[in-house]
Scaffold this active site. Structure first.
Site, mmCIF file in Angstrom:
data_model
loop_
_atom_site.group_PDB
_atom_site.id
_atom_site.type_symbol
_atom_site.label_atom_id
_atom_site.label_comp_id
_atom_site.label_asym_id
_atom_site.label_seq_id
_atom_site.Cartn_x
_atom_site.Cartn_y
_atom_site.Cartn_z
ATOM 1 N N LYS A 186 1.009 -0.931 0.163
ATOM 2 C CA LYS A 186 0.197 0.234 0.173
ATOM 3 C C LYS A 186 0.999 1.354 -0.022
ATOM 4 O O LYS A 186 1.398 1.520 1.080
ATOM 5 C CB LYS A 186 -0.725 0.045 1.237
ATOM 6 N N GLU A 262 10.743 1.430 9.771
ATOM 7 C CA GLU A 262 11.633 2.672 9.227
ATOM 8 C C GLU A 262 11.147 3.920 9.506
ATOM 9 O O GLU A 262 10.174 4.294 8.432
ATOM 10 C CB GLU A 262 11.754 1.860 7.778
ATOM 11 N N LEU A 263 11.469 4.353 10.560
ATOM 12 C CA LEU A 263 10.473 5.487 11.083
ATOM 13 C C LEU A 263 11.075 7.050 10.611
ATOM 14 O O LEU A 263 12.224 7.055 10.252
ATOM 15 C CB LEU A 263 9.999 5.325 12.390
HETATM 16 P P1 NAP Z 1 2.966 8.567 7.273
HETATM 17 O O1 NAP Z 1 1.913 9.850 7.569
HETATM 18 O O2 NAP Z 1 3.444 7.807 8.484
HETATM 19 O O3 NAP Z 1 2.403 7.722 6.324
HETATM 20 C C1 NAP Z 1 3.238 6.618 5.829
HETATM 21 C C2 NAP Z 1 2.339 5.628 5.130
HETATM 22 O O4 NAP Z 1 1.332 5.050 6.370
HETATM 23 C C3 NAP Z 1 1.398 6.001 4.015
HETATM 24 O O5 NAP Z 1 1.257 4.943 3.072
HETATM 25 C C4 NAP Z 1 0.111 6.335 4.846
HETATM 26 O O6 NAP Z 1 -1.100 6.339 3.977
HETATM 27 C C5 NAP Z 1 0.180 5.014 5.926
HETATM 28 N N1 NAP Z 1 -0.709 5.335 6.913
HETATM 29 C C6 NAP Z 1 -1.100 6.512 7.762
HETATM 30 N N2 NAP Z 1 -1.939 6.287 8.660
HETATM 31 C C7 NAP Z 1 -2.023 4.867 8.720
HETATM 32 C C8 NAP Z 1 -2.825 4.090 9.555
HETATM 33 N N3 NAP Z 1 -3.568 4.519 10.733
HETATM 34 N N4 NAP Z 1 -2.853 2.660 9.109
HETATM 35 C C9 NAP Z 1 -2.241 2.190 8.054
HETATM 36 N N5 NAP Z 1 -1.421 3.082 7.305
HETATM 37 C C10 NAP Z 1 -1.333 4.240 7.690
HETATM 38 O O7 NAP Z 1 4.298 9.288 6.796
HETATM 39 P P2 NAP Z 1 4.509 10.230 5.587
HETATM 40 O O8 NAP Z 1 4.037 11.485 5.719
HETATM 41 O O9 NAP Z 1 4.077 9.476 4.136
HETATM 42 O O10 NAP Z 1 6.105 9.848 5.247
HETATM 43 C C11 NAP Z 1 6.909 10.661 5.945
HETATM 44 C C12 NAP Z 1 7.571 9.985 7.173
HETATM 45 O O11 NAP Z 1 8.282 8.776 6.602
HETATM 46 C C13 NAP Z 1 8.750 10.730 7.808
HETATM 47 O O12 NAP Z 1 8.677 10.653 9.141
HETATM 48 C C14 NAP Z 1 10.228 10.156 7.288
HETATM 49 O O13 NAP Z 1 11.045 10.415 8.139
HETATM 50 C C15 NAP Z 1 9.610 8.906 7.232
HETATM 51 N N6 NAP Z 1 10.439 7.899 6.474
HETATM 52 C C16 NAP Z 1 11.293 7.078 7.184
HETATM 53 C C17 NAP Z 1 12.240 6.534 6.186
HETATM 54 C C18 NAP Z 1 12.921 5.299 6.908
HETATM 55 O O14 NAP Z 1 13.585 4.568 6.045
HETATM 56 N N7 NAP Z 1 13.397 5.593 8.137
HETATM 57 C C19 NAP Z 1 12.095 6.536 5.033
HETATM 58 C C20 NAP Z 1 11.210 7.636 4.278
HETATM 59 C C21 NAP Z 1 10.429 8.222 5.064
HETATM 60 P P3 NAP Z 1 -1.707 7.729 3.401
HETATM 61 O O15 NAP Z 1 -0.858 8.027 2.393
HETATM 62 O O16 NAP Z 1 -3.123 7.231 3.101
HETATM 63 O O17 NAP Z 1 -1.947 8.454 4.701
#
Ligand code: NAP
Length: 489
Positions: A186, A262-263
């Protein structure tokens, strides 16, 4: 690549299959469609299928059904599928880069770099598929034998973010396919197009029906929850924010689901008094500006020795101030837009908070006027200890520069965060370099370089940046179980 024309833009968007991919079939979503926007214009690019809870369950059913046969496929054959997919991605990299730029905003040059990085996971894991082994040992008492074997964990759920729309997928799909796991993927709703193209490439490369099932959905929480609760699911790999990671981990506790997380990050960038300042500024530009600052690995705060802070800040500000903002598809653009207005407002609020507490904007300091979600590259100095951006992930083109007076103070400042993904260290003193690397509480360190991402290396964090590793020899282990057989001779 030269500037992309409007008809090329239209062509790459038209090429994308816009349905759900379940059990080898492309089909509509029961909830209708969801819109995908170009963040540089705020205009809708296209609509893609919006999955319902039942669609998500059908995707898991397909992954479960395809599991046993795929686990039994010869490792070489699984590897060859990944190899073919790697080649197809490279062959089509220009169109894929245009598509990625349109949905995510980064420049074509950066999209090409992500595509090369993304494809590399398929090449790396095509080679790892044939290196899965166990061990055979004589028991200590000499009587029995210890035999271990590695087996695929089973059906996986993979949830990915919008900032690296393809690489965050291949980093999970590559090792899962190599290990013999099936999956439901997803992607983030803001950037589903790159992943849809990836699914069609894997189909073309010969991935059997049901091995990869792709759902795009506007209500991610509702569609994911029943899958996480389903005991047939054996693993979840999530890349995204720490906040959502926490929620998913708590849901996963019901079935004790195996997890990789991976956060978020809050990377410190340390410049010591013996550093080559010009090299540090070059490294800072990469660590800060890669992906418009929207990377988990982005340098979030610059801790610089008092004797070189003025030189570092002024050289960094000169380079940041010279960057040209624009649509990523234009060949003279250096910096694209942020993903949406929410993200831009968050960046703006963090900058205003710092300035309100006494920070000084050497360059930038505000959003860019006009259409799209642009924010001016910013360098801040005189950062007070209580500025929120020292603790919060900025996720934008903002570099706070703060001084320190000695090694202990630098390390204490670097470690003063709930996150522990990556740190950057610039020094020419080898003993200091190793000393500092040992004391930093992060999963990765860039030593005299501003980028750590490499398919050959184990990517991942400690503390609230998560756990598990993607890439390297370690990456495939996330998708393998170890079974031990006690042999009585
Ligand atoms: P996010 O809001 O946490 O969303 C990530 C994914 O999770 C999206 O596909 C989102 O879907 C989904 N999601 C959100 N709420 C959910 C729930 N309750 N249940 C299941 N899935 C859910 O993060 P983002 O804004 O897309 O990405 C930025 C974050 O990712 C930053 O904090 C960044 O540091 C982190 N990141 C970490 C790494 C690593 O390797 N450590 C790499 C890249 C990014 P929707 O699009 O529908 O909301």
């Amino acid at each position: 690549m030269s500037t992309i024309t409007a008809s090329q833009e239209q062509h790459v968007v038209e090429q994308v299959p816009k349905q759900l991919y379940i059990g080898g079939q492309w089909r509509d979503g029961a909830m209708g469609t969801l819109s995908v926007e170009d963040p540089s214009t705020a205009e809708v690019l296209c609509e893609v299928a919006d999955a319902s809870v039942d669609d998500a369950k059908a995707a898991l059913d397909a992954a479960v059904d395809a599991g046993p046969e795929f686990a039994a496929m010869a490792p070489r054959d699984r590897g060859e599928i990944l190899r073919r997919a790697f080649e197809l991605i490279i062959e089509r990299q220009e169109d894929l880069a245009t598509l990625m730029t349109l949905e995510m905003g980064k420049t074509i040059k950066e999209s090409l770099a992500e595509i090369a990085y993304a494809a590399e996971f398929f090449r790396w894991f095509s080679e790892e598929a044939v290196r899965i082994d166990g061990r055979y040992a004589v028991a200590a008492n000499g009587a029995g034998r210890v035999l271990t074997m590695k087996q695929p964990v089973g059906p996986c759920l993979m949830i990915t973010p919008w900032n690296f729309p393809m690489a965050m997928g291949t980093r999970k799909i590559g090792p899962a396919v190599a290990a013999g796991c099936t999956m439901v993927v997803k992607p983030a709703q803001q950037t589903p197009l790159s992943m849809l193209m990836l699914a069609s490439i894997l189909e073309e490369a010969g991935l059997p029906a049901g091995v990869l099932n792709l759902i795009t959905a506007s209500s991610s929480g509702e569609t994911a929850a029943p899958l996480i609760a389903d005991p047939r699911l054996r693993k979840m790999s999530f890349t995204g924010s720490t906040e959502v990671g926490r929620k998913l981990m708590s849901q996963a506790s019901e079935t004790l689901l195996r997890l990789s997380m991976e956060l978020g990050g809050n990377a410190p960038f340390l410049v010591f008094d013996d550093a080559d300042v010009d090299a540090a500024v070059e490294g800072a530009m990469i660590a800060k500006m890669r992906n418009i600052g929207e990377a988990c690995t982005s340098a979030n705060r610059f801790h610089v020795a008092g004797s070189v802070i003025d030189e570092f800040a002024s050289k960094l500000a000169a380079k940041m101030g010279a960057l040209k903002l624009g649509r990523g598809v234009k060949d003279d653009t250096d910096v694209g837009p942020l993903i949406d207005d929410t993200q831009r407002t968050k960046v703006s609020d963090l900058v205003q908070d710092a300035i309100g507490r006494g920070a000084h904007a050497v360059v930038g300091g505000q959003a860019h006027d006009g259409v799209g979600y642009f924010y001016n590259p910013t360098v801040l100095t005189d950062i007070p200890d209580d500025a929120e951006l020292l603790q919060e992930e900025i996720f934008g083109p903002v570099a706070p520069v703060k001084g320190f007076s000695g090694e202990d103070e630098a390390i204490a400042a670097a470690n003063n965060t709930q996150y522990g993904l990556v740190a950057y260290v610039f020094t020419t003193d080898l003993k200091r370099a190793l000393r500092v690397c040992e004391r930093l509480e992060t999963g990765m360190i860039g030593l005299n370089q501003g980028m750590v991402s490499n398919a050959q290396a184990p990517f991942g964090g400690v503390k609230q940046s998560g756990f598990g590793r993607e890439g390297g020899y370690e990456g495939i282990e996330e998708y393998l179980e170890t079974k031990y057989v006690a042999v009585n001779l």
